[in-house]
Enzyme design. Structure first.
Site, PDB file in Angstrom:
ATOM      1  N   ASP A 207      -5.927  -8.547  44.951  1.00  0.00           N
ATOM      2  CA  ASP A 207      -6.910  -7.627  44.395  1.00  0.00           C
ATOM      3  C   ASP A 207      -8.344  -8.103  44.596  1.00  0.00           C
ATOM      4  OD1 ASP A 207      -4.966  -5.897  43.562  1.00  0.00           O
ATOM      5  OD2 ASP A 207      -4.817  -6.739  41.545  1.00  0.00           O
TER       6      ASP A 207
ATOM      7  N   HIS B  81      -2.969   1.375  42.177  1.00  0.00           N
ATOM      8  CA  HIS B  81      -3.096   0.838  43.529  1.00  0.00           C
ATOM      9  C   HIS B  81      -2.053   1.433  44.464  1.00  0.00           C
ATOM     10  CE1 HIS B  81      -5.009  -3.089  41.773  1.00  0.00           C
ATOM     11  NE2 HIS B  81      -5.734  -2.004  41.556  1.00  0.00           N
TER      12      HIS B  81
ATOM     13  N   ASP C 219      -0.580   0.026  46.854  1.00  0.00           N
ATOM     14  CA  ASP C 219       0.519  -0.886  47.188  1.00  0.00           C
ATOM     15  C   ASP C 219       1.641  -0.844  46.157  1.00  0.00           C
ATOM     16  OD1 ASP C 219      -0.553  -2.318  45.046  1.00  0.00           O
ATOM     17  OD2 ASP C 219      -0.794  -4.199  46.149  1.00  0.00           O
TER      18      ASP C 219
ATOM     19  N   CYS D  96       0.782  -8.110  45.100  1.00  0.00           N
ATOM     20  CA  CYS D  96      -0.420  -8.272  44.282  1.00  0.00           C
ATOM     21  C   CYS D  96      -0.813  -9.739  44.141  1.00  0.00           C
ATOM     22  CB  CYS D  96      -0.202  -7.697  42.890  1.00  0.00           C
ATOM     23  SG  CYS D  96       0.347  -5.982  42.861  1.00  0.00           S
TER      24      CYS D  96
END
Length: 682
Positions: A363, A484, A486, A664
């Site tokens: 991130d 997000h 992802d 992440c």
């Protein structure tokens, strides 16, 4: 069409004029002719070629007096440089009606060759006087020089990106490799006639994006007699020539046949207020008289385009893996380290005294690179999230041949969507005949009809769009608690079709798998078996929960929206997509009791790390059938047929419970594309 430049001659005067080889000059013969002039004739040195318009009836030289009319012009040129000042001459004689001489105008000519040169054909060499150096064209048959933003740092202490270092000189010769070479080539007599001078100049707008340096000691001419020059190559200081404070500066004319090297430094990436193009001009100025400004009689221009920042997709080979070590993620670190070593990658662990408990390294930053024919290096894009890893990209990554860039919005604009788990890039694709050989950037935003949704901050979006070579696609990710992209998608390499598969989280696929388990007599099998502080849940219990099913139908509709966008914008078919069995649950947003957003119900397997053919997948702790996790078995069945190896990494307590997963908590620097961005057809 090449248009000759107009010059003036004065009857009864001798005028000195510097002629730049390769140009054509035009004289209006009637404009300054003596009163009552009816005829004229022309004489010149052997190195001067001229023509008269309208053409005379005779072709003999020198020409006999010919009629002078209102549109009589003399065009002349020279094809080689002078050896001495004023070593060529052109004279025009004027006659009256009886062909008696009224006066003459004499032009003493000094011919020089001048070219400001760059690598316009993009082969890494600065060729002489490329005809395309003053323009820029995309494509494999394109042209135009390329400029890098000098955003790495040659220093080890008191670091700043090199283009932000204070001072008016380059203090480390090693920094020159990050700049583009520009060469001033001249040929002519030892010096110019008095008052003539060369100046280099840029516009105020271009000056914000570029600086130009030169060698402090100019090349020293040792010998002219053999047509060769020797230069002092040991200078370690390179003073500033052009900048936002100095838009114009005189440059030295060296005489003989010489080359003078300049080093052009990019200062800013393309952005909403900067198209990436830089123009540098060289002018030869002619004196008029004392107290009157000089006038330009020749200008040469070169054009650079600043190299864009380029992201790298999962399908490119990995080089370095980055993770954070915290007090509770030993098993995670061990699993990622083993996978990285298996994949031939270097593992880089940011320890807790540096990360201060912030484990979300995906991130905080995104790895990319910049490229030119003469130099290429990785550049980290620092996100505006600024958690406790805020200093890591700058302090730990910025260095020699490792650049840094960031975009800083107003603080009120920053949301979870500004973390770079919300920034991905596709592999190369072709969409309706349009080729994207560097892929397309993917960002998550609010649904188009949302009035209070979260979005990636404007300055970052504008930066990504301005790079042009990876045209972004906006996906809908605000439905997720973290928000997000992802969390619901990833790309993995594949040996067929487009060379990759898009992986999408799919509650429908999850329910299908669990219903199949139930129908096959495994309804009592439990999820989360053996997970500390997590209550086991049977397949039957989960399937009986209608509210939970409704939540996942909502999630599936959100993912389907994105599925349709991705199919349309990436030119995908259903065969290019693999649906992964992943379920979600809705939770109340903190501070807003009326807002529900989704989080993964069990570890989100799409949120993986891709290292070549080796995948590091969150261990899902699904129901076991015959001693094997049914979710892991399904993942292996879906992916191993593509030649991929699935490794399941336990991130349940250290990441999943904190609303993140393997992707992440990791980051990968990858090899650049072999495709050169300047060869794109735009």
């Amino acid at each position: 069409m090449k248009v000759p430049r107009t010059v003036r001659i004065d009857s009864g005067k001798k005028t000195e004029f510097v002629f730049v080889v390769g140009n054509d000059l035009c004289v209006n013969l009637n404009r300054n002719a003596p009163s009552k002039s009816k005829f004229f004739s022309v004489k010149c040195s052997s190195d001067v070629q001229y023509s008269i318009n309208p053409p005379p009836t005779t072709t003999s030289r020198p020409t006999p007096p010919i009629p002078l009319n209102g549109n009589s012009t003399l065009n002349f040129t020279m094809t080689r440089a002078s050896e001495q000042e004023n070593d060529n001459k052109l004279s025009v004689w004027y006659y009256d009606e009886k062909k008696e001489i009224l006066g003459k105008a004499v032009l003493h000519l000094t011919a020089i060759e001048i070219s400001l040169d760059v690598d316009a054909d993009r082969d890494g060499e600065v060729e002489k006087n490329n005809p395309n150096k003053g323009s820029w064209k995309w494509g494999p048959d394109g042209h135009g020089a390329i400029l890098l933003v000098n955003c790495d740092c040659e220093r080890s202490y008191w670091k700043k990106p090199d283009h932000m270092q204070k001072g008016n000189a380059v203090t480390r010769v090693s920094d020159l490799k990050d700049m583009s070479l520009m060469v001033l080539r001249t040929k002519g007599p030892a010096k110019l006639p008095e008052g003539y001078k060369l100046t280099m100049h840029i516009s105020q707008s271009d000056a914000e994006g570029v600086r130009v340096f030169r060698s402090k000691t100019p090349p020293v001419v040792i010998s002219e007699s053999f047509g060769s020059l020797f230069y002092n190559d040991f200078v370690k200081d390179y003073p500033l020539v052009l900048s936002s404070k100095d838009l114009s500066q005189e440059v030295m004319y060296l005489g003989g046949e010489s080359e003078f090297k300049f080093y052009v430094e990019g200062l800013k990436f393309p952005d909403v207020d900067f198209d990436g193009f830089i123009r540098i001009n060289l002018s030869l100025l002619e004196p008029i008289c004392k107290g009157v400004p000089e006038t330009p009689i020749f200008t040469d221009q070169v054009v650079f385009r600043v190299a864009p920042w380029i992201m790298t997709p999962n399908t490119l080979d990995p080089i370095d893996v980055f993770i954070c070590s915290t007090s509770d993620n030993y098993e995670f670190v061990k699993g990622i380290t083993k996978l990285a070593e298996k994949s031939g990658c270097t593992i880089n662990i940011c320890h807790e005294y540096k990360n201060r408990g912030d484990r979300w390294i995906q991130d905080e930053l995104e790895f990319g690179y910049i490229d030119s024919p003469h130099q290429s290096f990785p550049v980290v894009l620092d996100s505006p999230r600024d958690g406790k890893l805020v200093d890591f990209p700058y302090d730990e990554l910025l260095g020699p041949d490792f650049g840094y860039v960031t975009r800083v919005p107003e603080r009120k604009d920053v949301s979870s969507l500004d973390s770079f788990g919300n920034l991905e890039v596709s592999p190369p694709v072709t969409v309706n005949g349009t080729n994207y050989p560097l892929g397309r950037i993917l960002i998550g935003v609010a649904f188009p009809t949302a009035t209070k949704g979260r979005n990636m901050t404007k300055v970052v979006q504008e930066f990504l769009w301005a790079q042009k070579v990876q045209e972004p696609i906006a996906l809908f990710s605000d439905w997720l608690y973290v928000g997000h992209v992802d969390e619901f998608m990833s790309f993995v390499p594949a040996p067929d079709r487009k060379g990759f598969r898009l992986l999408l989280a799919s509650p429908d696929a999850g329910y299908k798998l669990f219903r199949d388990l139930q129908s096959n007599g495994h309804g009592k099998a439990t999820l989360f078996d053996g997970v500390k502080d997590e209550k086991p849940l049977t397949v039957d219990e989960m399937l009986e929960d209608d509210n939970f099913h409704s939540q996942n139908r909502y999630v599936q509709s959100c993912i389907d929206w994105n599925r349709d966008v991705l199919k349309r914008e990436l030119g995908l078919e259903d065969e290019d997509i693999i649906d992964l069995p992943i379920l979600f649950k809705l939770v109340v947003e903190k501070g807003n009791e009326n807002q529900f957003r989704a989080v993964a119900f069990y570890p989100d397997m799409v949120n993986m790390i891709v290292l070549g053919k080796n995948l590091g997948i969150p261990k899902p702790y699904g129901p076991k059938v015959d001693g094997r996790c049914a979710l892991e078995a399904e993942m292996c069945s879906l992916l191993e047929g593509l030649g991929l190896n699935c490794t399941f990494i336990d991130d349940f307590a250290s990441y999943h419970k904190r609303l993140g997963e393997v992707h992440c908590g990791s980051n990968v620097r990858r090899k650049p594309f072999e495709m050169k961005w300047w060869n794109l057809q735009m």
